[in-house]
Scaffold this active site. Structure first.
Site, PDB file in Angstrom:
ATOM      1  N   ARG A  59     -41.269 -78.595 -33.224  1.00 27.70           N
ATOM      2  CA  ARG A  59     -41.743 -78.365 -34.390  1.00 27.70           C
ATOM      3  C   ARG A  59     -42.980 -78.291 -34.856  1.00 27.70           C
ATOM      4  O   ARG A  59     -44.149 -77.576 -33.388  1.00 27.70           O
ATOM      5  CB  ARG A  59     -41.810 -80.262 -35.005  1.00 27.70           C
ATOM      6  CG  ARG A  59     -41.694 -80.675 -36.088  1.00 27.70           C
ATOM      7  CD  ARG A  59     -42.274 -82.066 -35.383  1.00 27.70           C
ATOM      8  NE  ARG A  59     -42.455 -82.483 -37.633  1.00 27.70           N
ATOM      9  CZ  ARG A  59     -43.183 -83.366 -38.074  1.00 27.70           C
ATOM     10  NH1 ARG A  59     -43.326 -84.756 -37.126  1.00 27.70           N
ATOM     11  NH2 ARG A  59     -43.102 -83.808 -38.954  1.00 27.70           N
ATOM     12  N   HIS A  60     -43.314 -78.007 -35.713  1.00 30.06           N
ATOM     13  CA  HIS A  60     -44.854 -77.253 -36.132  1.00 30.06           C
ATOM     14  C   HIS A  60     -45.697 -78.579 -36.357  1.00 30.06           C
ATOM     15  O   HIS A  60     -45.221 -79.773 -35.825  1.00 30.06           O
ATOM     16  CB  HIS A  60     -44.636 -76.474 -38.235  1.00 30.06           C
ATOM     17  CG  HIS A  60     -44.769 -78.168 -39.084  1.00 30.06           C
ATOM     18  ND1 HIS A  60     -45.647 -79.392 -39.187  1.00 30.06           N
ATOM     19  CD2 HIS A  60     -42.831 -78.450 -39.378  1.00 30.06           C
ATOM     20  CE1 HIS A  60     -44.595 -80.258 -39.984  1.00 30.06           C
ATOM     21  NE2 HIS A  60     -43.953 -80.014 -40.333  1.00 30.06           N
ATOM     22  N   GLY A  61     -47.074 -78.343 -36.039  1.00 30.57           N
ATOM     23  CA  GLY A  61     -48.322 -79.356 -35.658  1.00 30.57           C
ATOM     24  C   GLY A  61     -47.938 -79.552 -36.912  1.00 30.57           C
ATOM     25  O   GLY A  61     -47.767 -79.735 -38.124  1.00 30.57           O
ATOM     26  N   GLU A  62     -49.051 -80.846 -36.755  1.00 26.41           N
ATOM     27  CA  GLU A  62     -49.376 -81.681 -37.824  1.00 26.41           C
ATOM     28  C   GLU A  62     -49.931 -81.003 -39.174  1.00 26.41           C
ATOM     29  O   GLU A  62     -50.925 -80.473 -39.092  1.00 26.41           O
ATOM     30  CB  GLU A  62     -50.347 -82.881 -37.625  1.00 26.41           C
ATOM     31  CG  GLU A  62     -50.380 -83.554 -38.174  1.00 26.41           C
ATOM     32  CD  GLU A  62     -52.231 -84.280 -37.636  1.00 26.41           C
ATOM     33  OE1 GLU A  62     -51.846 -85.595 -37.509  1.00 26.41           O
ATOM     34  OE2 GLU A  62     -52.852 -84.250 -38.297  1.00 26.41           O
ATOM     35  N   SER A  63     -49.108 -81.516 -40.266  1.00 22.73           N
ATOM     36  CA  SER A  63     -49.404 -80.909 -41.379  1.00 22.73           C
ATOM     37  C   SER A  63     -50.333 -81.892 -42.282  1.00 22.73           C
ATOM     38  O   SER A  63     -50.800 -83.686 -41.941  1.00 22.73           O
ATOM     39  CB  SER A  63     -48.851 -80.565 -42.604  1.00 22.73           C
ATOM     40  OG  SER A  63     -47.746 -81.687 -43.139  1.00 22.73           O
ATOM     41  N   TRP A 110     -49.381 -83.499 -45.178  1.00 19.37           N
ATOM     42  CA  TRP A 110     -48.784 -84.733 -46.180  1.00 19.37           C
ATOM     43  C   TRP A 110     -48.217 -85.069 -44.842  1.00 19.37           C
ATOM     44  O   TRP A 110     -48.317 -86.638 -44.786  1.00 19.37           O
ATOM     45  CB  TRP A 110     -47.926 -83.792 -46.495  1.00 19.37           C
ATOM     46  CG  TRP A 110     -48.526 -83.479 -48.202  1.00 19.37           C
ATOM     47  CD1 TRP A 110     -49.797 -83.220 -48.506  1.00 19.37           C
ATOM     48  CD2 TRP A 110     -47.636 -82.775 -49.262  1.00 19.37           C
ATOM     49  NE1 TRP A 110     -50.060 -83.206 -49.573  1.00 19.37           N
ATOM     50  CE2 TRP A 110     -48.463 -82.744 -50.174  1.00 19.37           C
ATOM     51  CE3 TRP A 110     -45.971 -82.153 -49.310  1.00 19.37           C
ATOM     52  CZ2 TRP A 110     -48.320 -81.478 -51.452  1.00 19.37           C
ATOM     53  CZ3 TRP A 110     -46.696 -81.618 -50.592  1.00 19.37           C
ATOM     54  CH2 TRP A 110     -46.872 -81.464 -51.573  1.00 19.37           C
ATOM     55  N   ASN A 111     -48.117 -84.818 -43.439  1.00 22.18           N
ATOM     56  CA  ASN A 111     -47.570 -85.347 -42.439  1.00 22.18           C
ATOM     57  C   ASN A 111     -48.503 -86.963 -42.694  1.00 22.18           C
ATOM     58  O   ASN A 111     -48.439 -88.176 -41.875  1.00 22.18           O
ATOM     59  CB  ASN A 111     -47.741 -84.724 -41.287  1.00 22.18           C
ATOM     60  CG  ASN A 111     -47.211 -83.749 -41.140  1.00 22.18           C
ATOM     61  OD1 ASN A 111     -46.615 -82.933 -40.021  1.00 22.18           O
ATOM     62  ND2 ASN A 111     -45.188 -84.048 -42.133  1.00 22.18           N
ATOM     63  N   GLN A 118     -42.147 -83.850 -47.563  1.00 19.39           N
ATOM     64  CA  GLN A 118     -42.593 -82.432 -47.863  1.00 19.39           C
ATOM     65  C   GLN A 118     -41.508 -81.585 -47.834  1.00 19.39           C
ATOM     66  O   GLN A 118     -41.756 -80.401 -48.734  1.00 19.39           O
ATOM     67  CB  GLN A 118     -43.284 -82.239 -46.794  1.00 19.39           C
ATOM     68  CG  GLN A 118     -44.155 -81.264 -46.254  1.00 19.39           C
ATOM     69  CD  GLN A 118     -45.093 -81.397 -45.206  1.00 19.39           C
ATOM     70  OE1 GLN A 118     -46.543 -80.479 -45.482  1.00 19.39           O
ATOM     71  NE2 GLN A 118     -45.172 -81.452 -43.983  1.00 19.39           N
ATOM     72  N   GLY A 119     -40.695 -81.904 -47.231  1.00 20.29           N
ATOM     73  CA  GLY A 119     -40.104 -80.488 -47.702  1.00 20.29           C
ATOM     74  C   GLY A 119     -39.662 -78.867 -47.472  1.00 20.29           C
ATOM     75  O   GLY A 119     -40.943 -78.414 -46.526  1.00 20.29           O
ATOM     76  N   GLU A 172     -37.006 -76.449 -43.462  1.00 20.97           N
ATOM     77  CA  GLU A 172     -36.873 -78.411 -43.758  1.00 20.97           C
ATOM     78  C   GLU A 172     -36.080 -78.707 -44.630  1.00 20.97           C
ATOM     79  O   GLU A 172     -35.899 -77.334 -45.480  1.00 20.97           O
ATOM     80  CB  GLU A 172     -37.848 -78.707 -43.626  1.00 20.97           C
ATOM     81  CG  GLU A 172     -38.517 -80.565 -44.231  1.00 20.97           C
ATOM     82  CD  GLU A 172     -37.692 -80.917 -43.075  1.00 20.97           C
ATOM     83  OE1 GLU A 172     -35.994 -80.927 -42.605  1.00 20.97           O
ATOM     84  OE2 GLU A 172     -38.347 -81.728 -41.659  1.00 20.97           O
TER      85      GLU A 172
END
Length: 220
Positions: free
Chosen positions: A11-15, A17-18, A24-25, A87
Site C-alpha cells: 500500500r502507498h504511503g500516507e497521503s 486526504w488519509n 480519495q478513490g 484504488e
C-alpha cells in the site's frame, strides 16, 4: 505454472486526504511529508527482504507511483504501470469526509453501512467491480512471471481496497467479502504464494518499517 510465484502487494504511503479522513478513490492529494518518509523507510527495509524482484508493477496514481519510486531506486527494476491497479473509484465522493457523504447521500451511506455493495456517489464503482479488475490485473502480473523459467517474485504497489479485495479473492471469500479484513496500513505488505494451482495468503497487512496507520474510515 513453472514454479512457485510470490506476489507482494504494497500500500502507498500516507497521503494528505488519509490524514484528513477524506475519500480519495482515483483522485490524488499527494503524499505527506510523513508519507514520503514512510516510503523511504519501507524501501530501505523491503529492498533488503526482496532485493531482486523479477517485476515491479504499480497503479498510475501519483501517491502510489511516488511510493514505488523509492523502492525501485534501490533494486534497479523498472516499474510497469497498470491503471487497473488503481484504488476503487468513488465518483463525486472524492474529497468528501464521511460526514460530508452522510449529509449529501444519507440513503447510500446507510445502505453501505448495512452491507449493500453499491456505487458511491455519481460515477463510482462497486466493490465487486473493483475486485474484478484488480484480480484481473494481478492475473496479468502472474502471467508475466509464468512466462519465465523457475520461481518468480512480483512486487505490486497499489491502494488499500485493491489489497483487501485481492486478499478476499485469494482466501476464497465470495465477492466482495473484504470487510472481514482490516484496512491495510500505509506501506504495509500483503504476500500471496501461488504454486501448483493453489494460492495462499502468507501474510496480511505486515508492517515492514514501522509505518504509521492511516484513518481507517478513508477510501485509500
Amino acid at each position: 505454472m513453472s514454479g512457485q510465484m510470490i506476489v507482494h502487494l504494497v500500500r502507498h504511503g500516507e497521503s494528505l486526504w488519509n490524514v484528513e479522513g477524506r475519500y480519495q478513490g482515483q483522485q490524488d492529494s499527494g503524499l505527506t511529508e510523513d508519507g514520503r518518509a514512510q516510503a523511504a523507510q519501507f524501501a530501505a527495509a523491503f529492498s533488503r527482504e526482496v532485493p531482486h524482484p523479477d517485476v515491479v508493477f504499480s497503479s498510475d496514481l501519483p501517491r502510489v507511483r511516488d511510493t514505488a519510486a523509492k523502492y525501485v531506486e534501490r533494486v534497479g527494476v523498472p516499474v510497469r504501470e497498470d491503471e487497473a491497479l488503481r484504488e476503487m473509484n468513488v465518483g463525486d465522493w472524492a474529497g468528501m469526509t464521511l460526514e460530508d457523504a452522510e449529509e449529501k447521500y444519507p440513503e447510500i451511506v446507510t445502505a453501505v453501512a448495512a452491507g449493500a455493495d453499491i456505487a458511491r456517489g455519481v460515477g463510482g464503482e462497486t466493490f465487486a467491480q473493483t475486485r474484478e479488475r484488480v484480480v484481473s490485473a494481478i492475473g496479468r502480473v502472474v502471467d508475466v512471471l509464468e512466462s519465465r523459467e523457475g520461481d518468480g517474485i512480483a512486487v505490486i504497489f497499489t491502494s488499500g481496497n485493491p489489497i483487501r479485495l485481492a486478499a478476499a479473492h485469494m482466501l476464497g471469500i465470495p465477492s466482495p467479502g473484504h470487510m472481514v479484513l482490516g484496512a491495510p496500513d500505509n506501506c504495509s505488505v500483503t504476500t500471496f504464494r501461488l504454486r501448483d494451482g493453489r494460492s495462499e495468503v502468507v501474510r496480511y497487512n505486515h508492517d515492514i518499517a514501522q509505518a504509521r496507520p492511516a484513518d481507517q474510515r478513508e477510501i485509500s
